[in-house]
Design an enzyme around this catalytic site. Sequence first.
Site, short mmCIF file in Angstrom:
data_model
loop_
_atom_site.label_atom_id
_atom_site.label_comp_id
_atom_site.label_asym_id
_atom_site.label_seq_id
_atom_site.Cartn_x
_atom_site.Cartn_y
_atom_site.Cartn_z
N GLU A 251 0.93 -1.17 -0.01
CA GLU A 251 -0.06 -0.02 -0.12
C GLU A 251 0.79 1.32 -0.01
OE1 GLU A 251 -2.73 -0.49 3.33
OE2 GLU A 251 -3.68 -2.42 2.33
N GLU B 2 -6.56 -10.52 -0.68
CA GLU B 2 -7.19 -10.31 0.39
C GLU B 2 -8.50 -10.29 0.17
OE1 GLU B 2 -5.74 -6.92 2.30
OE2 GLU B 2 -3.61 -7.46 2.02
N ASP C 179 -12.61 -10.17 -0.38
CA ASP C 179 -13.79 -10.37 0.17
C ASP C 179 -14.67 -9.11 -0.59
OD1 ASP C 179 -12.95 -7.81 1.41
OD2 ASP C 179 -12.87 -8.38 3.40
O1 G3I Z 1 -4.23 -6.54 18.95
C1 G3I Z 1 -5.02 -5.62 19.53
C2 G3I Z 1 -5.49 -5.73 20.84
O2 G3I Z 1 -4.32 -6.16 21.80
C3 G3I Z 1 -6.07 -4.65 21.35
O3 G3I Z 1 -6.76 -4.47 22.46
C4 G3I Z 1 -7.27 -4.40 20.28
C5 G3I Z 1 -8.13 -3.02 20.78
O4 G3I Z 1 -8.35 -2.31 19.52
O5 G3I Z 1 -6.74 -4.02 19.09
C6 G3I Z 1 -5.94 -5.16 18.53
O6 G3I Z 1 -5.53 -4.94 17.33
C7 G3I Z 1 -6.15 -5.02 16.22
C8 G3I Z 1 -5.74 -5.77 15.16
O7 G3I Z 1 -6.51 -5.72 14.29
C9 G3I Z 1 -5.84 -7.28 15.70
O8 G3I Z 1 -7.21 -7.75 16.01
C10 G3I Z 1 -6.46 -3.56 15.72
O9 G3I Z 1 -6.82 -2.50 16.62
C11 G3I Z 1 -7.07 -3.51 14.45
O10 G3I Z 1 -6.99 -2.18 13.79
C12 G3I Z 1 -6.44 -4.39 13.57
O11 G3I Z 1 -7.19 -4.46 12.12
C13 G3I Z 1 -6.76 -5.23 11.19
C14 G3I Z 1 -6.09 -4.04 9.98
O12 G3I Z 1 -5.69 -4.83 8.99
C15 G3I Z 1 -5.38 -2.98 10.65
O13 G3I Z 1 -5.09 -2.03 9.37
C16 G3I Z 1 -7.35 -6.24 10.67
O14 G3I Z 1 -7.72 -7.06 11.70
C17 G3I Z 1 -6.90 -6.63 9.44
O15 G3I Z 1 -7.83 -7.53 8.82
C18 G3I Z 1 -6.57 -5.60 8.52
O16 G3I Z 1 -6.00 -6.20 7.35
C19 G3I Z 1 -5.68 -5.25 6.09
C20 G3I Z 1 -4.21 -5.87 5.68
O17 G3I Z 1 -3.44 -6.26 6.42
C21 G3I Z 1 -3.94 -4.92 4.45
N1 G3I Z 1 -4.91 -4.51 3.51
C22 G3I Z 1 -6.14 -4.08 3.83
C23 G3I Z 1 -6.59 -5.17 5.17
C24 G3I Z 1 -8.01 -4.74 5.75
O18 G3I Z 1 -7.85 -3.48 6.43
#
Ligand code: G3I
Length: 305
Positions: free
Chosen positions: A127, A235, A237
Amino acid sequence: ASTLGASAAERGRYFGTAVAANHLGEAAYANTLNAEFNSVTPENEMKWDATEPNRNSFTFGNADQIVNHARSRGMRVRGHTLVWHSQLPGWVNSLGASDLRAAMTNHINQLMGRYRGQIHSWDVVNEAFVDGNSGARRSSPFQDRLGNGFIEEAFRIARAADPNAKLCYNDYNTDGINAKSNAVYNMVRDFVSRGVPIDCVGFQSHFNSASPVPSDYQANLQRFADLGLEVQITELDIAGSGTAQANDYTRVVNTCLAVSRCTGITVWGVTDKYSWRSGDTPLLFDGNYNKKPAYTAVLNALNNG
Ligand code: G3I
């Protein structure tokens, strides 16, 4: 064949899913994963904040858990992702150029070194371009301090760190032909012409009503393939439900099957229950792990498309 992975394999492709380590202990989650998929991508566990929260102090437990789960069951693994502006720990933001270059080099070497020979494809850079019509690079610590050359630097480091992994550039909103995908195309074409090591381009393919499956999806993947690179749908969906969603999934699978260098498809999660798009139902299994019409559409396309 009767599963996604086996059906894709008969077409010379993989069919993968994003996986979260903290769900592997849920029987229905693991059973669905194990039965249907033959490639996994750690959804968050290989990202910079998860693996190097403090400088040169690496934590691989959750990533190891996914890699071990997958490889012990014959599934392949995609690495995601080495150099990305998001999910970066704070310490990276405060480095000057020479320190940042050293940190990026070390991060790539440590990640790729730990899993050397175990990852079929790595998203080396994720990205790096903005949305919209400018075709510009996105501001990030890497872009802002190292300049346009950071992507090329990252790929060169990556090739040396694991010569057997396919090295991918991965992005979203680049699925059709548009200003952003043109910018990526021009960069990749330049890399190929100058011998910068790159093997593949990942098309994230997050689709919804505002960003539907593009009519020129196949033409776009084909132009990258014509540079001699692999293309992968990384990715996938698709927001929605029922027949409309199933038809969209069919189109995506048929697009990959129509491009001979499209080597595989990864959906961004096993079940709607844990999709990052909360409130939406964009995946192949519903929240109770029932097969949706979209699942049947994908399976049929893999077998008959
Ligand atoms: O692990 C922490 C946890 O300790 C904390 O308590 C909690 C509170 O917010 O957050 C947790 O982290 C989260 C993480 O996912 C794990 O669950 C983050 O907040 C959350 O922002 C994060 O979201 C991920 C996102 O990327 C972040 O940018 C999504 O799961 C994941 O599916 C998403 O994947 C991205 C690809 O990497 C790149 N392309 C886009 C795609 C969708 O956004």
